[in-house]
Design a protein around this motif. Structure first.
Motif, PDB file in Angstrom:
ATOM      1  N   SER A   1       0.812  -1.218   0.000  1.00 12.82           N
ATOM      2  CA  SER A   1       0.000   0.000   0.000  1.00 12.82           C
ATOM      3  C   SER A   1       0.847   1.269   0.000  1.00 12.82           C
ATOM      4  CB  SER A   1      -0.928   0.014   1.222  1.00 12.82           C
ATOM      5  OG  SER A   1      -0.168   0.080   2.427  1.00 12.82           O
ATOM      6  N   LEU A   2       2.155   1.131   0.247  1.00 17.01           N
ATOM      7  CA  LEU A   2       3.022   2.306   0.368  1.00 17.01           C
ATOM      8  C   LEU A   2       3.588   2.726  -0.981  1.00 17.01           C
ATOM      9  CD1 LEU A   2       5.065   1.394   3.579  1.00 17.01           C
ATOM     10  CD2 LEU A   2       3.118   2.957   3.394  1.00 17.01           C
ATOM     11  N   ILE A   3       3.793   4.015  -1.115  1.00 17.45           N
ATOM     12  CA  ILE A   3       4.543   4.563  -2.238  1.00 17.45           C
ATOM     13  C   ILE A   3       5.954   4.803  -1.738  1.00 17.45           C
ATOM     14  CG2 ILE A   3       4.714   6.487  -3.871  1.00 17.45           C
ATOM     15  CD1 ILE A   3       1.659   6.908  -3.322  1.00 17.45           C
ATOM     16  N   ALA A   4       6.939   4.299  -2.442  1.00 19.86           N
ATOM     17  CA  ALA A   4       8.306   4.351  -1.914  1.00 19.86           C
ATOM     18  C   ALA A   4       9.290   4.799  -2.980  1.00 19.86           C
ATOM     19  CB  ALA A   4       8.716   2.996  -1.364  1.00 19.86           C
ATOM     20  N   ARG A   5      10.321   5.470  -2.516  1.00 21.07           N
ATOM     21  CA  ARG A   5      11.442   5.880  -3.360  1.00 21.07           C
ATOM     22  C   ARG A   5      12.710   5.309  -2.741  1.00 21.07           C
ATOM     23  NH1 ARG A   5      12.992  12.200  -4.595  1.00 21.07           N
ATOM     24  NH2 ARG A   5      15.108  11.866  -5.382  1.00 21.07           N
ATOM     25  N   GLN A   6      13.395   4.443  -3.473  1.00 18.15           N
ATOM     26  CA  GLN A   6      14.628   3.864  -2.939  1.00 18.15           C
ATOM     27  C   GLN A   6      15.773   4.842  -3.140  1.00 18.15           C
ATOM     28  OE1 GLN A   6      15.360  -0.229  -3.851  1.00 18.15           O
ATOM     29  NE2 GLN A   6      17.544  -0.123  -3.333  1.00 18.15           N
ATOM     30  N   ILE A   7      16.500   5.113  -2.057  1.00 15.18           N
ATOM     31  CA  ILE A   7      17.590   6.096  -2.122  1.00 15.18           C
ATOM     32  C   ILE A   7      18.954   5.469  -1.848  1.00 15.18           C
ATOM     33  CG2 ILE A   7      16.091   8.013  -1.483  1.00 15.18           C
ATOM     34  CD1 ILE A   7      17.313   7.830   1.351  1.00 15.18           C
ATOM     35  N   GLY A   8      18.981   4.175  -1.566  1.00 19.73           N
ATOM     36  CA  GLY A   8      20.266   3.538  -1.305  1.00 19.73           C
ATOM     37  C   GLY A   8      20.083   2.086  -0.947  1.00 19.73           C
ATOM     38  N   GLU A   9      21.179   1.434  -0.601  1.00 14.17           N
ATOM     39  CA  GLU A   9      21.150   0.041  -0.186  1.00 14.17           C
ATOM     40  C   GLU A   9      21.986  -0.131   1.075  1.00 14.17           C
ATOM     41  OE1 GLU A   9      22.487  -2.386  -3.409  1.00 14.17           O
ATOM     42  OE2 GLU A   9      20.489  -2.456  -4.323  1.00 14.17           O
ATOM     43  N   ALA A  10      21.548  -1.047   1.927  1.00 12.05           N
ATOM     44  CA  ALA A  10      22.284  -1.359   3.145  1.00 12.05           C
ATOM     45  C   ALA A  10      22.847  -2.769   3.017  1.00 12.05           C
ATOM     46  CB  ALA A  10      21.363  -1.268   4.359  1.00 12.05           C
ATOM     47  N   SER A  11      24.160  -2.897   2.919  1.00 16.19           N
ATOM     48  CA  SER A  11      24.774  -4.218   2.803  1.00 16.19           C
ATOM     49  C   SER A  11      24.753  -4.918   4.160  1.00 16.19           C
ATOM     50  CB  SER A  11      26.200  -4.108   2.275  1.00 16.19           C
ATOM     51  OG  SER A  11      26.986  -3.303   3.141  1.00 16.19           O
ATOM     52  N   MET A  12      24.680  -6.239   4.116  1.00 15.36           N
ATOM     53  CA  MET A  12      24.537  -7.055   5.318  1.00 15.36           C
ATOM     54  C   MET A  12      25.783  -7.896   5.536  1.00 15.36           C
ATOM     55  SD  MET A  12      21.460  -6.295   6.380  1.00 15.36           S
ATOM     56  CE  MET A  12      21.120  -7.620   7.548  1.00 15.36           C
ATOM     57  N   GLY A  13      25.983  -8.313   6.795  1.00 18.01           N
ATOM     58  CA  GLY A  13      27.100  -9.188   7.121  1.00 18.01           C
ATOM     59  C   GLY A  13      26.853  -9.919   8.425  1.00 18.01           C
ATOM     60  N   VAL A  14      27.681 -10.901   8.691  1.00 21.52           N
ATOM     61  CA  VAL A  14      27.602 -11.653   9.934  1.00 21.52           C
ATOM     62  C   VAL A  14      28.782 -11.235  10.806  1.00 21.52           C
ATOM     63  CG1 VAL A  14      27.546 -13.943  11.002  1.00 21.52           C
ATOM     64  CG2 VAL A  14      26.486 -13.583   8.766  1.00 21.52           C
ATOM     65  N   PHE A  15      28.496 -10.932  12.061  1.00 25.48           N
ATOM     66  CA  PHE A  15      29.507 -10.374  12.969  1.00 25.48           C
ATOM     67  C   PHE A  15      29.465 -11.097  14.309  1.00 25.48           C
ATOM     68  CE2 PHE A  15      27.944  -7.151  10.093  1.00 25.48           C
ATOM     69  CZ  PHE A  15      29.108  -6.616   9.556  1.00 25.48           C
ATOM     70  N   ALA A  16      30.633 -11.160  14.936  1.00 22.87           N
ATOM     71  CA  ALA A  16      30.715 -11.752  16.276  1.00 22.87           C
ATOM     72  C   ALA A  16      31.901 -11.150  17.005  1.00 22.87           C
ATOM     73  CB  ALA A  16      30.853 -13.267  16.199  1.00 22.87           C
ATOM     74  N   ALA A  17      31.870 -11.221  18.324  1.00 28.00           N
ATOM     75  CA  ALA A  17      32.987 -10.744  19.141  1.00 28.00           C
ATOM     76  C   ALA A  17      34.161 -11.717  19.013  1.00 28.00           C
ATOM     77  CB  ALA A  17      32.552 -10.635  20.598  1.00 28.00           C
ATOM     78  N   PRO A  18      35.399 -11.203  19.001  1.00 27.53           N
ATOM     79  CA  PRO A  18      36.567 -12.088  18.927  1.00 27.53           C
ATOM     80  C   PRO A  18      36.556 -13.160  20.012  1.00 27.53           C
ATOM     81  CG  PRO A  18      37.227  -9.821  18.565  1.00 27.53           C
ATOM     82  CD  PRO A  18      35.782  -9.783  18.949  1.00 27.53           C
ATOM     83  N   ALA A  19      36.106 -12.811  21.226  1.00 26.40           N
ATOM     84  CA  ALA A  19      36.080 -13.787  22.313  1.00 26.40           C
ATOM     85  C   ALA A  19      35.128 -14.938  21.998  1.00 26.40           C
ATOM     86  CB  ALA A  19      35.673 -13.108  23.621  1.00 26.40           C
ATOM     87  N   TYR A  20      33.972 -14.623  21.386  1.00 24.27           N
ATOM     88  CA  TYR A  20      33.025 -15.683  21.013  1.00 24.27           C
ATOM     89  C   TYR A  20      33.645 -16.597  19.967  1.00 24.27           C
ATOM     90  CZ  TYR A  20      29.102 -18.088  18.883  1.00 24.27           C
ATOM     91  OH  TYR A  20      28.276 -19.080  18.395  1.00 24.27           O
ATOM     92  N   LEU A  21      34.300 -16.015  18.967  1.00 25.33           N
ATOM     93  CA  LEU A  21      34.892 -16.818  17.890  1.00 25.33           C
ATOM     94  C   LEU A  21      36.033 -17.687  18.418  1.00 25.33           C
ATOM     95  CD1 LEU A  21      34.875 -14.122  15.069  1.00 25.33           C
ATOM     96  CD2 LEU A  21      33.289 -16.035  15.353  1.00 25.33           C
ATOM     97  N   GLN A  22      36.777 -17.180  19.376  1.00 28.94           N
ATOM     98  CA  GLN A  22      37.847 -17.968  19.970  1.00 28.94           C
ATOM     99  C   GLN A  22      37.267 -19.148  20.756  1.00 28.94           C
ATOM    100  OE1 GLN A  22      40.378 -15.717  22.613  1.00 28.94           O
ATOM    101  NE2 GLN A  22      42.030 -17.239  22.527  1.00 28.94           N
ATOM    102  N   ARG A  23      36.132 -18.918  21.377  1.00 30.16           N
ATOM    103  CA  ARG A  23      35.505 -19.956  22.195  1.00 30.16           C
ATOM    104  C   ARG A  23      34.769 -20.994  21.352  1.00 30.16           C
ATOM    105  NH1 ARG A  23      32.482 -16.721  24.718  1.00 30.16           N
ATOM    106  NH2 ARG A  23      30.394 -17.265  23.977  1.00 30.16           N
TER     107      ARG A  23
END
Length: 305
Positions: free
Chosen positions: A152-174
């Protein structure tokens, strides 16, 4: 006859003390003026004017109707003037909604520059990740970061937001660093639900173009990206976030990007509204300002992978 016009005619007759003089002032025929007053008396069920061969005067009821009628006509004139200003001036009130994580850190300076140029403008910024119904909540404009919008919305796209997967170094070490999306099923995933449903994690390999949508699960599900960011920084798991949300934490070394050989579909950055019909100039001006500033300044720098 239009009721406001009828009140205007009655007011003219009362002010001029004559049907003929009122007709001349309004550039109407005398029979038209006479019929309008008769129609008003019939509508209200009361005699408003005393008529003699020499003069016209108000009855007690006519005096009360004239007082209320003047107030109504003044209010209509003010409404017309204000609507005219909305069409020709960047002035008045705007209600804008945006995602909490994006709006809190990025929109303040952008809006400040806009309002500095338009001193007659007032903006109410509603920060929420919930996809509010614009009509129900009186929203003039919505900044939405999403893969798709309500039809139902009228929209104008003005950009894109890229996505990624992130974690704390301590979590990745564990827990170890995942090398392929399929390995995410063995990790604690922090799940976003701000759209009313869980956002799927989709990946395409940058070279082979293999597509994967792994099964994910986790103990924390939230409707706010900042909450998931904070949980990820504290080592609670892997978060699937826009780069503009995670970027500062990555720069500080609090988070680390993983699965960098895999690309996820970007989210669109949209300016959405419910109708183009007679949109006030202030809203059109804000749309152009946000499109220009976010497209050429904030968005590319913040959203780049």
């Amino acid at each position: 006859m239009d009721r406001l016009k009828t009140l205007e005619i009655f007011q003219a007759v009362a002010d001029k003390g004559s049907f003929v003089r009122a007709a001349n002032a309004l550039d109407l025929s005398t029979p038209t003026v006479t019929r309008a007053v008769q129609d008003l008396e019939q509508l209200l069920g009361a005699r408003l004017l005393q008529r003699t061969t020499r003069r016209v005067s108000l009855t007690a009821e006519g005096g009360r109707v004239l007082e209320h009628g003047r107030a109504l006509l003044r209010a209509f004139d003010e409404l017309t003037a204000e609507s005219g200003r909305s069409a020709s001036e960047v002035a008045g009130d705007i209600r804008l909604t945006a995602p909490a994580s994006f709006g809190a850190s990025r929109l303040g300076p952008v809006l400040a520059r806009f309002m500095a140029r338009h001193s007659q403008l007032r903006v109410e910024l509603v920060l929420t990740d919930a996809p509010l119904d614009l009509v129900e909540h009186g929203i003039d404009l919505a900044l939405r970061v999403a893969s798709e919008l309500h039809g139902s919305l009228i929209a104008r796209q003005i950009g894109e937001a890229s996505m990624g997967v992130f974690a704390a170094p301590a979590y990745l070490q564990r827990r170890s660093v995942p090398r392929r999306p399929e390995e995410l099923s063995r990790h604690d995933c922090l799940i976003y639900s701000g759209t009313g449903r869980k956002t799927p994690w989709r990946f395409t390999h940058a070279v082979t173009r293999q597509r994967v949508e792994p099964a994910i699960d986790g103990k924390l599900c939230a409707n706010n990206g900042e909450a998931l960011l904070a949980a990820a920084v504290h080592g609670s798991g892997l978060a699937f976030l826009p780069h503009f949300v995670a970027g500062d934490a990555v720069a500080r070394g609090e988070l680390q990007a993983v699965l960098e050989d895999w690309v996820s579909p970007s989210l669109g950055v949209h300016l959405a509204y419910s109708s183009r019909r007679q949109q006030p100039l202030r809203v059109r001006a804000l749309i152009e300002h946000l499109a220009r500033e976010l497209n050429h300044d904030s968005v590319p720098a913040l959203l780049a992978a």
